[in-house]
Design a protein around this motif. Structure first.
Motif, PDB file in Angstrom:
ATOM      1  N   VAL A 114       0.867  -1.174   0.000  1.00  0.00           N
ATOM      2  CA  VAL A 114       0.000   0.000   0.000  1.00  0.00           C
ATOM      3  C   VAL A 114       0.905   1.225   0.000  1.00  0.00           C
ATOM      4  O   VAL A 114       1.735   1.385   0.891  1.00  0.00           O
ATOM      5  CB  VAL A 114      -0.918   0.033   1.247  1.00  0.00           C
ATOM      6  N   ASN A 115       0.776   2.057  -1.030  1.00  0.00           N
ATOM      7  CA  ASN A 115       1.554   3.294  -1.097  1.00  0.00           C
ATOM      8  C   ASN A 115       0.741   4.430  -0.498  1.00  0.00           C
ATOM      9  O   ASN A 115      -0.461   4.529  -0.743  1.00  0.00           O
ATOM     10  CB  ASN A 115       1.926   3.623  -2.545  1.00  0.00           C
ATOM     11  N   MET A 116       1.416   5.278   0.275  1.00  0.00           N
ATOM     12  CA  MET A 116       0.759   6.408   0.940  1.00  0.00           C
ATOM     13  C   MET A 116       1.557   7.670   0.684  1.00  0.00           C
ATOM     14  O   MET A 116       2.764   7.610   0.455  1.00  0.00           O
ATOM     15  CB  MET A 116       0.695   6.158   2.450  1.00  0.00           C
ATOM     16  N   TRP A 117       0.871   8.789   0.743  1.00  0.00           N
ATOM     17  CA  TRP A 117       1.558  10.061   0.633  1.00  0.00           C
ATOM     18  C   TRP A 117       2.370  10.313   1.892  1.00  0.00           C
ATOM     19  O   TRP A 117       1.911  10.060   2.995  1.00  0.00           O
ATOM     20  CB  TRP A 117       0.570  11.205   0.435  1.00  0.00           C
ATOM     21  N   HIS A 118       3.582  10.798   1.711  1.00  0.00           N
ATOM     22  CA  HIS A 118       4.418  11.167   2.853  1.00  0.00           C
ATOM     23  C   HIS A 118       3.769  12.365   3.540  1.00  0.00           C
ATOM     24  O   HIS A 118       3.321  13.302   2.872  1.00  0.00           O
ATOM     25  CB  HIS A 118       5.832  11.527   2.366  1.00  0.00           C
ATOM     26  N   PRO A 119       3.695  12.378   4.864  1.00  0.00           N
ATOM     27  CA  PRO A 119       3.016  13.481   5.554  1.00  0.00           C
ATOM     28  C   PRO A 119       3.676  14.842   5.336  1.00  0.00           C
ATOM     29  O   PRO A 119       3.029  15.875   5.529  1.00  0.00           O
ATOM     30  CB  PRO A 119       3.058  13.078   7.026  1.00  0.00           C
ATOM     31  N   ALA A 120       4.924  14.868   4.904  1.00  0.00           N
ATOM     32  CA  ALA A 120       5.604  16.143   4.666  1.00  0.00           C
ATOM     33  C   ALA A 120       5.218  16.757   3.317  1.00  0.00           C
ATOM     34  O   ALA A 120       5.555  17.907   3.051  1.00  0.00           O
ATOM     35  CB  ALA A 120       7.124  15.967   4.745  1.00  0.00           C
ATOM     36  N   ILE A 121       4.521  16.001   2.468  1.00  0.00           N
ATOM     37  CA  ILE A 121       4.103  16.520   1.160  1.00  0.00           C
ATOM     38  C   ILE A 121       2.750  17.195   1.320  1.00  0.00           C
ATOM     39  O   ILE A 121       1.779  16.572   1.743  1.00  0.00           O
ATOM     40  CB  ILE A 121       4.023  15.395   0.110  1.00  0.00           C
ATOM     41  N   ASP A 122       2.688  18.448   0.954  1.00  0.00           N
ATOM     42  CA  ASP A 122       1.445  19.201   1.047  1.00  0.00           C
ATOM     43  C   ASP A 122       0.414  18.610   0.094  1.00  0.00           C
ATOM     44  O   ASP A 122       0.721  18.298  -1.056  1.00  0.00           O
ATOM     45  CB  ASP A 122       1.712  20.671   0.702  1.00  0.00           C
ATOM     46  N   SER A 123      -0.820  18.460   0.571  1.00  0.00           N
ATOM     47  CA  SER A 123      -1.857  17.819  -0.240  1.00  0.00           C
ATOM     48  C   SER A 123      -2.151  18.569  -1.541  1.00  0.00           C
ATOM     49  O   SER A 123      -2.637  17.982  -2.503  1.00  0.00           O
ATOM     50  CB  SER A 123      -3.145  17.661   0.570  1.00  0.00           C
ATOM     51  N   SER A 124      -1.822  19.854  -1.597  1.00  0.00           N
ATOM     52  CA  SER A 124      -2.050  20.612  -2.836  1.00  0.00           C
ATOM     53  C   SER A 124      -1.109  20.155  -3.954  1.00  0.00           C
ATOM     54  O   SER A 124      -1.344  20.455  -5.120  1.00  0.00           O
ATOM     55  CB  SER A 124      -1.867  22.108  -2.579  1.00  0.00           C
ATOM     56  N   ARG A 125      -0.054  19.398  -3.637  1.00  0.00           N
ATOM     57  CA  ARG A 125       0.916  18.931  -4.644  1.00  0.00           C
ATOM     58  C   ARG A 125       0.696  17.480  -5.051  1.00  0.00           C
ATOM     59  O   ARG A 125       1.363  16.971  -5.939  1.00  0.00           O
ATOM     60  CB  ARG A 125       2.349  19.092  -4.107  1.00  0.00           C
ATOM     61  N   TRP A 126      -0.263  16.786  -4.404  1.00  0.00           N
ATOM     62  CA  TRP A 126      -0.478  15.373  -4.669  1.00  0.00           C
ATOM     63  C   TRP A 126      -0.772  15.087  -6.130  1.00  0.00           C
ATOM     64  O   TRP A 126      -0.215  14.162  -6.717  1.00  0.00           O
ATOM     65  CB  TRP A 126      -1.607  14.826  -3.810  1.00  0.00           C
TER      66      TRP A 126
END
Length: 93
Positions: free
Chosen positions: A53-65
């Protein structure tokens, strides 16, 4: 980030992320930052099965996903194209 849920874990299987090594356990999750160099060692003869399961790193702002997802998709497609090229080339030999 990547989460591995160990479904079938034989003896002799480990993962190294950066300078740390870990072993999977059946029914347990192993979460690691896959932006670090990582490798799996499998010295046994049985199959290892994990759910990824791949997840977004918490340091990446959701506006850049969305932007990063598009880049990842381009990279994935390029990797698939290269794999197809080398498979065709090796079958011609």
């Amino acid at each position: 980030l990547t989460c591995h849920l160990g479904l079938r874990i034989p003896e002799g299987v480990s993962i190294k992320v950066g300078s740390e090594s870990r072993e999977w356990e059946e029914g347990k999750c192993l979460i690691f930052d896959d932006s670090y160099l990582h490798e799996v060692k499998h010295t046994g003869s049985e199959e290892r099965i994990v759910l990824l399961v791949n997840m977004w790193h918490p340091a990446i702002d959701s506006s850049r996903w969305r932007e990063y997802a598009k880049q990842a998709n381009i990279a994935r497609q390029s990797r698939e194209d290269l794999q197809m090229y080398f498979n065709q080339k090796s079958s011609r030999r």
